[in-house]
Scaffold this motif. Structure first.
Motif, mmCIF file in Angstrom:
data_model
loop_
_atom_site.group_PDB
_atom_site.id
_atom_site.type_symbol
_atom_site.label_atom_id
_atom_site.label_comp_id
_atom_site.label_asym_id
_atom_site.label_seq_id
_atom_site.Cartn_x
_atom_site.Cartn_y
_atom_site.Cartn_z
ATOM 1 N N ALA A 60 0.940 -1.424 0.062
ATOM 2 C CA ALA A 60 0.176 -0.110 0.168
ATOM 3 C C ALA A 60 0.848 1.201 -0.004
ATOM 4 C CB ALA A 60 -0.837 0.102 1.128
ATOM 5 N N TRP A 165 -5.445 5.237 -2.159
ATOM 6 C CA TRP A 165 -4.301 4.351 -1.628
ATOM 7 C C TRP A 165 -3.982 5.116 -0.182
ATOM 8 C CZ3 TRP A 165 -3.001 -0.254 -2.466
ATOM 9 C CH2 TRP A 165 -3.075 -0.834 -3.733
ATOM 10 N N TRP A 168 -6.535 3.755 2.251
ATOM 11 C CA TRP A 168 -6.198 2.235 2.640
ATOM 12 C C TRP A 168 -4.973 1.989 3.393
ATOM 13 C CZ3 TRP A 168 -8.218 -2.215 3.482
ATOM 14 C CH2 TRP A 168 -7.373 -3.417 3.362
ATOM 15 N N LYS A 169 -3.833 2.666 3.196
ATOM 16 C CA LYS A 169 -2.731 2.429 3.912
ATOM 17 C C LYS A 169 -2.890 3.102 5.335
ATOM 18 C CE LYS A 169 0.459 6.772 3.012
ATOM 19 N NZ LYS A 169 1.084 6.474 4.171
ATOM 20 N N LEU A 172 -5.600 0.273 7.009
ATOM 21 C CA LEU A 172 -5.416 -1.310 6.720
ATOM 22 C C LEU A 172 -5.061 -2.231 7.716
ATOM 23 C CD1 LEU A 172 -2.484 -2.876 6.089
ATOM 24 C CD2 LEU A 172 -2.819 -1.225 4.110
ATOM 25 N N ARG A 181 -11.992 0.546 8.485
ATOM 26 C CA ARG A 181 -11.271 -0.147 7.462
ATOM 27 C C ARG A 181 -11.948 -0.833 6.153
ATOM 28 N NH1 ARG A 181 -9.506 -5.505 6.037
ATOM 29 N NH2 ARG A 181 -7.391 -5.781 5.647
ATOM 30 N N ALA A 184 -12.351 2.234 3.911
ATOM 31 C CA ALA A 184 -11.170 2.565 3.257
ATOM 32 C C ALA A 184 -11.006 1.533 2.069
ATOM 33 C CB ALA A 184 -9.992 2.194 4.268
ATOM 34 N N MET A 185 -11.189 0.356 2.291
ATOM 35 C CA MET A 185 -11.029 -0.627 0.967
ATOM 36 C C MET A 185 -12.019 -0.213 -0.222
ATOM 37 S SD MET A 185 -11.525 -4.851 0.755
ATOM 38 C CE MET A 185 -10.493 -5.206 1.969
ATOM 39 N N LEU A 188 -10.590 2.561 -2.004
ATOM 40 C CA LEU A 188 -9.294 2.264 -2.806
ATOM 41 C C LEU A 188 -10.032 1.789 -4.232
ATOM 42 C CD1 LEU A 188 -6.738 1.528 -3.568
ATOM 43 C CD2 LEU A 188 -6.943 -0.464 -2.055
ATOM 44 N N VAL A 204 -9.947 -5.627 -6.043
ATOM 45 C CA VAL A 204 -10.322 -4.880 -4.699
ATOM 46 C C VAL A 204 -11.835 -5.282 -4.232
ATOM 47 C CG1 VAL A 204 -10.409 -2.726 -3.559
ATOM 48 C CG2 VAL A 204 -8.385 -3.317 -4.837
ATOM 49 N N GLU A 208 -13.463 -6.908 -1.265
ATOM 50 C CA GLU A 208 -14.335 -6.133 -0.487
ATOM 51 C C GLU A 208 -15.560 -6.899 -0.143
ATOM 52 O OE1 GLU A 208 -16.741 -1.856 -0.267
ATOM 53 O OE2 GLU A 208 -15.617 -2.468 -2.047
#
Length: 386
Positions: A60, A165, A168-169, A172, A181, A184-185, A188, A204, A208
């Motif tokens: 990530a 990104w 997500w980073k 995660l 979380r 966040a996915m 992304l 992705v 998800e």
């Protein structure tokens, strides 16, 4: 996990299968690939990956840096001589990255570093969690991951991808069932789609949806993930597969939520795919029912309402059986919608570019019907590639 392929041979692994490096959690389809990867250079990186936080975090971080560089380069011409509205510098003091601007801001407003936007969103959401604010306040702060705080319009293109990104980073490492979380996915996947990275977006979004089902997420979250996945199927030309999924999502939303934004979004996606499949009458019937609802629930200038109107216009003028009245209605609809889109989003926004291109085609189709065949042929030659 977003890393769903073997690091050595790229074979699909799914979410639970395969073998992991005991130190850094890099994933493989079996011992042979793990040994090959180790001998091929992984042994030099393994400790670094572990120190970073493991394979997923390392990946990530690397993808984020690449996406930031792409976004800054794409915006370089537009941002010359400007400074970040957050840190007031032209180059970021730490990363030395350039500026971006991919929203509806005009003039000298809205220039920023992706790193500054990400840090601002991270701090605001952390503050909301620390002070135990209600879901409405948390959601407003979380929206900074995808929406400009100045013009209040969503980022698009490569900037949306870089922020996806970044989001997500940042989150995660939280437990799989943690709401932020999961969100966040989702960010992304949407960011990858915005930058036309459809292969990566498909991986992705599939991950998800599988995760949301596994952790027992709310039904609206699962429906949203299904809808996003359907749009990615469409990007690959799998229109029938996308249509089946969108029909299901729309039906469930209509039953559970009634006249709600979830239902309107599902209707818009469903209608758009119907047009792609040249099922124009079905698309028109659906949109004639839902556009008045969108105007009442969301307002005339909301992006979703505008998109529904231009999809309706497409369903009119792209139909080979369109009447002269249909073509005139399509042109009028697109002219009115284009003015609003340009006023709200500006001339450089992809929605503006898209709808003004459709308007050219609709006008050409109308003039072709109203003019002698020789002039019609000339118009078709001029606008046929749009």
């Amino acid at each position: 996990m977003i890393l769903t392929n073997c690091a050595a041979c790229a074979a699909p692994l799914g979410l639970a299968l395969g073998k992991k490096c005991g130190r850094c959690s890099t994933r493989y389809c079996g011992p042979a690939c793990q040994k090959q990867h180790w001998d091929g250079g992984h042994k030099e990186l393994c400790k670094k990956i572990k120190k970073t936080g493991g394979a997923e975090q390392y990946n990530a971080n690397r993808k984020y840096s690449e996406a930031v560089a792409v976004a800054a380069e794409a915006c370089a011409e537009d941002t010359k001589g400007q400074t970040c509205y957050i840190c007031t510098q032209a180059l970021h003091w730490k990363t030395k990255e350039g500026l971006v601007r991919m929203c509806a801001c005009r003039g000298t407003a809205g220039f920023a570093h992706v790193s500054c936007l990400a840090e601002q969103a991270k701090l605001l959401y952390a503050e909301a969690e620390e002070n135990n604010l209600d879901w409405k306040a948390k959601n407003a702060r979380y929206n900074r991951w995808h929406t400009c705080s100045l013009c209040e319009q969503m980022y698009h293109g490569v900037v949306r991808c870089a922020l996806g990104w970044a989001c997500w980073k940042t989150y995660l490492g939280r437990p799989e069932a943690d709401e932020i979380r999961c969100n966040a996915m989702n960010q992304l996947g949407l960011g990858l789609t915005a930058a036309n990275h459809h292969d990566a977006a498909l991986s992705v979004k599939q991950a998800e949806l599988s995760m949301l089902r596994r952790v027992g997420a709310p039904v609206e979250n699962i429906l949203g993930a299904q809808s996003n996945l359907a749009m990615t199927y469409r990007a690959f030309g799998q229109h029938e597969q996308a249509l089946d999924l969108q029909r299901e999502v729309y039906s469930v939303c209509l039953r559970l939520f009634g006249e709600h934004q979830h239902t309107l979004l599902a209707a818009n996606n469903y209608a758009s795919t119907l047009v792609k499949l040249q099922r124009y009458q079905e698309a028109r019937s659906l949109l004639r029912k839902m556009i008045p609802v969108a105007r009442r629930v969301l307002g005339e200038s909301e992006e979703l309402t505008l998109k529904m109107r231009w999809i309706y216009a497409r369903a009119l003028f792209e139909d080979p059986g369109a009447t002269l009245d249909d073509l005139r209605e399509a042109v009028t609809t697109l002219e009115n919608t284009a003015r609003t889109v340009r006023r709200v989003f500006g001339g450089a926004h992809p929605d503006t570019v898209e709808i003004e291109g459709r308007l050219l085609l609709a006008r050409a189709a109308l003039r072709a019907r109203e003019t002698p065949s020789s002039e019609a042929d000339d118009l078709a030659a001029r606008f046929g590639s749009l």
